[in-house]
Design an enzyme around this catalytic site. Structure first.
Site, PDB file in Angstrom:
ATOM      1  CB  SER A 153      -0.916   0.031   1.221  1.00  0.00           C
ATOM      2  OG  SER A 153      -1.745  -1.105   1.273  1.00  0.00           O
TER       3      SER A 153
HETATM    4  N1  SAH Z   1      -0.946  -4.883   4.252  1.00  0.00           N
HETATM    5  C1  SAH Z   1      -0.269  -5.151   3.007  1.00  0.00           C
HETATM    6  C2  SAH Z   1      -1.110  -4.721   1.815  1.00  0.00           C
HETATM    7  C3  SAH Z   1      -1.229  -5.859   0.857  1.00  0.00           C
HETATM    8  S1  SAH Z   1      -2.425  -5.726  -0.431  1.00  0.00           S
HETATM    9  C4  SAH Z   1       1.133  -4.506   2.987  1.00  0.00           C
HETATM   10  O1  SAH Z   1       1.473  -3.783   3.923  1.00  0.00           O
HETATM   11  O2  SAH Z   1       1.893  -4.768   2.052  1.00  0.00           O
HETATM   12  C5  SAH Z   1      -3.712  -6.778   0.179  1.00  0.00           C
HETATM   13  C6  SAH Z   1      -3.387  -8.214   0.492  1.00  0.00           C
HETATM   14  O3  SAH Z   1      -4.610  -8.862   0.874  1.00  0.00           O
HETATM   15  C7  SAH Z   1      -2.836  -9.041  -0.674  1.00  0.00           C
HETATM   16  O4  SAH Z   1      -1.617  -9.609  -0.291  1.00  0.00           O
HETATM   17  C8  SAH Z   1      -3.902 -10.115  -0.909  1.00  0.00           C
HETATM   18  O5  SAH Z   1      -3.369 -11.360  -1.327  1.00  0.00           O
HETATM   19  C9  SAH Z   1      -4.558 -10.204   0.455  1.00  0.00           C
HETATM   20  N2  SAH Z   1      -5.914 -10.756   0.453  1.00  0.00           N
HETATM   21  C10 SAH Z   1      -6.888 -10.626  -0.481  1.00  0.00           C
HETATM   22  N3  SAH Z   1      -8.008 -11.277  -0.111  1.00  0.00           N
HETATM   23  C11 SAH Z   1      -7.740 -11.846   1.102  1.00  0.00           C
HETATM   24  C12 SAH Z   1      -8.492 -12.666   2.013  1.00  0.00           C
HETATM   25  N4  SAH Z   1      -9.747 -13.040   1.773  1.00  0.00           N
HETATM   26  N5  SAH Z   1      -7.890 -13.054   3.163  1.00  0.00           N
HETATM   27  C13 SAH Z   1      -6.601 -12.694   3.447  1.00  0.00           C
HETATM   28  N6  SAH Z   1      -5.852 -11.930   2.629  1.00  0.00           N
HETATM   29  C14 SAH Z   1      -6.400 -11.510   1.474  1.00  0.00           C
END
Ligand code: SAH
Length: 215
Positions: free
Chosen positions: A64
């Protein structure tokens, strides 16, 4: 795994940008200053690591934007010792910011590859979540509930009921809700029957995918 005067300097500049954009919580700004964001990325193009922009981290996912991380973390009103559930571990950057602030972090990721890669990285960087799991964030983590706070870092089409149920009374859920664009919601659970819902503006996240965890 190196952090240099140069990267520290770049983080100072990033913190100034975030302050200009309205982030005030000193603890949040200090955590952003401390966590070496460039080490959470595939390549170490420093100018990308410390620009206020999202960046691809592989498996079709993104780390993000720093402003978004700071904004969600500020909404969460993190206190030292808070027990926090994060849905969407991704690169592990948001989790590390929370750990840096003294929170006990439980985090879920649905992509196995990313889960394994990030688990190794956090070990190396000496950021230790209480629990990292591979699974479906829509269900929360009932075995470890209740939580003081829950943060969702992917765009959810609706507020998953289990996440509200797993909050303590007085607990806070920060979640971007919507399909194409998401409204950042802060939901405060007063008790089992009363919740307060606030809207905090529009953001764009990768989708919170439903149901199954994926290999
Ligand atoms: N907090 C992260 C942002 C990652 S983007 C950071 O600091 O880098 C969002 C993430 O959510 C992705 O890695 C994606 O694979 C995950 N995601 C999507 N759907 C999900 C679900 N149902 N349960 C857990 N993770 C999920």
């Amino acid at each position: 795994m190196i952090d240099t005067y140069r990267t520290k300097g770049l983080r100072k500049q990033l913190v100034k940008i975030l302050q200009k954009k309205g982030i005030k919580d000193e603890a949040v700004l200090n955590a952003i200053l401390a966590v070496p964001r460039h080490l959470f990325m595939e390549s170490s193009f420093l100018e990308f690591a410390y620009a206020d922009k999202p960046f691809p981290i592989g498996s079709g996912q993104t780390i993000s934007q720093p402003y978004t991380v700071a904004f969600q973390t500020e909404l969460l009103k993190v206190k030292k010792g808070d027990k926090i559930l994060e849905v969407g571990t991704g690169s592990g950057y948001q989790a590390s910011v929370l750990i840096e602030m003294g929170a006990k972090v439980y985090t879920i990721e649905r992509q196995r590859k990313l889960y394994i890669k990030t688990k190794e990285l956090l070990q190396k960087l000496n950021y230790h979540p209480k629990k990292m799991t591979f699974g479906d964030g829509y269900k929360g983590l009932p075995a470890y509930a209740p939580f003081d706070k829950v943060i969702v870092t992917a765009g959810a089409p609706y507020v998953p009921q289990p996440l509200l149920e797993q909050l303590k009374p007085g607990g806070i859920l920060v979640i971007p809700v919507g399909e194409d664009v998401q409204n950042m919601k802060r939901i405060i659970k007063m008790n089992d029957t009363k919740i307060i819902e606030e809207d905090h503006g529009y953001f764009r996240f990768v989708p919170l995918l439903n149901n199954k965890a994926e290999d």
